[in-house]
Design an enzyme around this catalytic site. Sequence first.
Site, PDB file in Angstrom:
ATOM      1  N   ARG A 188       1.065  -1.010  -0.284  1.00  0.00           N
ATOM      2  CA  ARG A 188      -0.338   0.037  -0.415  1.00  0.00           C
ATOM      3  C   ARG A 188       0.984   0.884   0.442  1.00  0.00           C
ATOM      4  O   ARG A 188       1.508   1.617   0.970  1.00  0.00           O
ATOM      5  CB  ARG A 188      -0.476   0.402   1.118  1.00  0.00           C
ATOM      6  CG  ARG A 188      -1.814  -1.121   1.616  1.00  0.00           C
ATOM      7  CD  ARG A 188      -2.928  -0.466   2.185  1.00  0.00           C
ATOM      8  NE  ARG A 188      -2.181  -0.587   3.320  1.00  0.00           N
ATOM      9  CZ  ARG A 188      -3.107   0.213   4.968  1.00  0.00           C
ATOM     10  NH1 ARG A 188      -4.481   0.475   4.615  1.00  0.00           N
ATOM     11  NH2 ARG A 188      -2.309   1.160   5.713  1.00  0.00           N
ATOM     12  N   ASP A 206       1.175  -3.080  12.657  1.00  0.00           N
ATOM     13  CA  ASP A 206       1.698  -3.780  11.144  1.00  0.00           C
ATOM     14  C   ASP A 206       1.634  -4.963  10.973  1.00  0.00           C
ATOM     15  O   ASP A 206       2.852  -5.663  11.641  1.00  0.00           O
ATOM     16  CB  ASP A 206       2.699  -2.884  10.275  1.00  0.00           C
ATOM     17  CG  ASP A 206       3.305  -2.934   9.068  1.00  0.00           C
ATOM     18  OD1 ASP A 206       2.999  -2.313   7.908  1.00  0.00           O
ATOM     19  OD2 ASP A 206       3.422  -4.349   8.481  1.00  0.00           O
ATOM     20  N   ASP A 238       4.766  -6.267   9.444  1.00  0.00           N
ATOM     21  CA  ASP A 238       6.586  -5.222  10.497  1.00  0.00           C
ATOM     22  C   ASP A 238       6.268  -6.711  11.861  1.00  0.00           C
ATOM     23  O   ASP A 238       7.658  -7.254  11.994  1.00  0.00           O
ATOM     24  CB  ASP A 238       6.123  -4.574  11.357  1.00  0.00           C
ATOM     25  CG  ASP A 238       6.752  -3.404  10.055  1.00  0.00           C
ATOM     26  OD1 ASP A 238       7.362  -3.814   9.292  1.00  0.00           O
ATOM     27  OD2 ASP A 238       5.747  -2.609  10.122  1.00  0.00           O
ATOM     28  N   THR A 270      -1.468   7.159  -0.092  1.00  0.00           N
ATOM     29  CA  THR A 270      -2.626   7.587  -1.084  1.00  0.00           C
ATOM     30  C   THR A 270      -3.348   6.301  -0.148  1.00  0.00           C
ATOM     31  O   THR A 270      -4.173   5.642  -0.323  1.00  0.00           O
ATOM     32  CB  THR A 270      -2.508   7.433  -2.328  1.00  0.00           C
ATOM     33  OG1 THR A 270      -1.851   6.055  -3.093  1.00  0.00           O
ATOM     34  CG2 THR A 270      -1.696   8.668  -3.069  1.00  0.00           C
TER      35      THR A 270
HETATM   36  C1  PRP Z   1      -1.131  -4.782   4.709  1.00  0.00           C
HETATM   37  C2  PRP Z   1      -1.950  -6.125   4.810  1.00  0.00           C
HETATM   38  C3  PRP Z   1      -2.662  -5.837   2.878  1.00  0.00           C
HETATM   39  C4  PRP Z   1      -3.074  -4.457   3.525  1.00  0.00           C
HETATM   40  C5  PRP Z   1      -4.453  -4.029   4.283  1.00  0.00           C
HETATM   41  O1  PRP Z   1       0.197  -4.922   4.036  1.00  0.00           O
HETATM   42  O2  PRP Z   1      -1.133  -7.360   5.195  1.00  0.00           O
HETATM   43  O3  PRP Z   1      -1.472  -6.689   2.600  1.00  0.00           O
HETATM   44  O4  PRP Z   1      -2.183  -3.973   4.390  1.00  0.00           O
HETATM   45  O5  PRP Z   1      -4.513  -2.865   3.845  1.00  0.00           O
HETATM   46  P1  PRP Z   1      -5.725  -2.873   2.742  1.00  0.00           P
HETATM   47  O6  PRP Z   1      -6.707  -2.963   3.113  1.00  0.00           O
HETATM   48  O7  PRP Z   1      -6.288  -1.253   2.850  1.00  0.00           O
HETATM   49  O8  PRP Z   1      -4.832  -2.347   0.661  1.00  0.00           O
HETATM   50  P2  PRP Z   1       1.186  -3.921   3.612  1.00  0.00           P
HETATM   51  O9  PRP Z   1       0.584  -3.034   2.524  1.00  0.00           O
HETATM   52  O10 PRP Z   1       1.430  -3.463   4.589  1.00  0.00           O
HETATM   53  O11 PRP Z   1       2.232  -4.319   2.993  1.00  0.00           O
HETATM   54  P3  PRP Z   1       3.125  -5.765   3.750  1.00  0.00           P
HETATM   55  O12 PRP Z   1       2.426  -6.717   3.525  1.00  0.00           O
HETATM   56  O13 PRP Z   1       4.236  -6.245   2.525  1.00  0.00           O
HETATM   57  O14 PRP Z   1       3.745  -5.454   4.953  1.00  0.00           O
HETATM   58  N1  URA Z   2      -2.122  -3.934   7.358  1.00  0.00           N
HETATM   59  C1  URA Z   2      -1.216  -3.844   8.685  1.00  0.00           C
HETATM   60  O1  URA Z   2      -0.591  -4.124   8.766  1.00  0.00           O
HETATM   61  N2  URA Z   2      -2.300  -2.987   9.457  1.00  0.00           N
HETATM   62  C2  URA Z   2      -3.215  -2.550   9.111  1.00  0.00           C
HETATM   63  O2  URA Z   2      -4.140  -2.087  10.351  1.00  0.00           O
HETATM   64  C3  URA Z   2      -4.100  -2.274   7.946  1.00  0.00           C
HETATM   65  C4  URA Z   2      -3.071  -2.460   7.026  1.00  0.00           C
END
Ligand code: PRP
Ligand code: URA
Length: 214
Positions: free
Chosen positions: A108, A205, A208, A112
């Site tokens: 994400r 997160d 993380d 945005t």
């Molecule tokens: C997180 C999570 C989802 C997304 C959800 O991933 O694992 O994929 O956010 O958010 P949304 O419903 O608003 O799209 P992130 O983009 O943080 O990537 P990551 O798993 O690599 O940390």
């Molecule tokens: N992605 C995450 O990992 N946590 C949140 O709360 C939203 C998006």
Amino acid sequence: MKKYDNVVIFDHPLIKHKIAILRDEKTSMKEFRELVEEITTLMTFESLKDDVPTVEKEVKTPLETCTQTFVKDNSIVIVPILRAGLGMVNGVHVLFPSARVGHIGMYRDEETLEPHSYYCKLPKGIEDKLVLVVDPMLATGGSACDAIKLLKEEYGCTHIKFMAIIGAPEGVSKVAEAHPDVKIYVSTLDRCLNENGYILPGLGDAGDRLFGTK
Ligand code: PRP
Ligand code: URA
């Protein structure tokens, strides 16, 4: 949140207990990873109960031969949305050890909140399989919507289910409305999103916390 025919919210006490520990900021990375797997196994057990592909075969007991039901677990493909979805794969494999795994990479944009796809590798023949898309967090719903759209439009998948551990009402509604043919399973529905698109109360997160990147 509006009620949707294609959404199941579990609210099971055993899952709630594990999610409560998952949320705690003091929970270690190891325990977090184990809990994500355990919750996923419990969710998978329930989510696939009506459409686990099965085959009938004969079994000879010490007393007689009978026809028994076996799971055809090679007809399921697990598709984690990277990164955090990776944490759920073992939880499904516990029940479906021969399920193949396809990967969709999405991140994400922090400003945005729009999802960006950066990787996709799926098993051949996925169009004929039951595809189980997994991601612990369903926040705005952008990542899940785009991943499902990709599976349908570019790979011809017609039988898709989506599992998330924590959902925000905004995200659940978005995916439910964009993909009414996809059954969505969420362990617990949280209150809302904050101004940065994080789920409240949430767990922070997920990527993380699973991989120790903060
Ligand atoms: C997180 C999570 C989802 C997304 C959800 O991933 O694992 O994929 O956010 O958010 P949304 O419903 O608003 O799209 P992130 O983009 O943080 O990537 P990551 O798993 O690599 O940390
Ligand atoms: N992605 C995450 O990992 N946590 C949140 O709360 C939203 C998006």
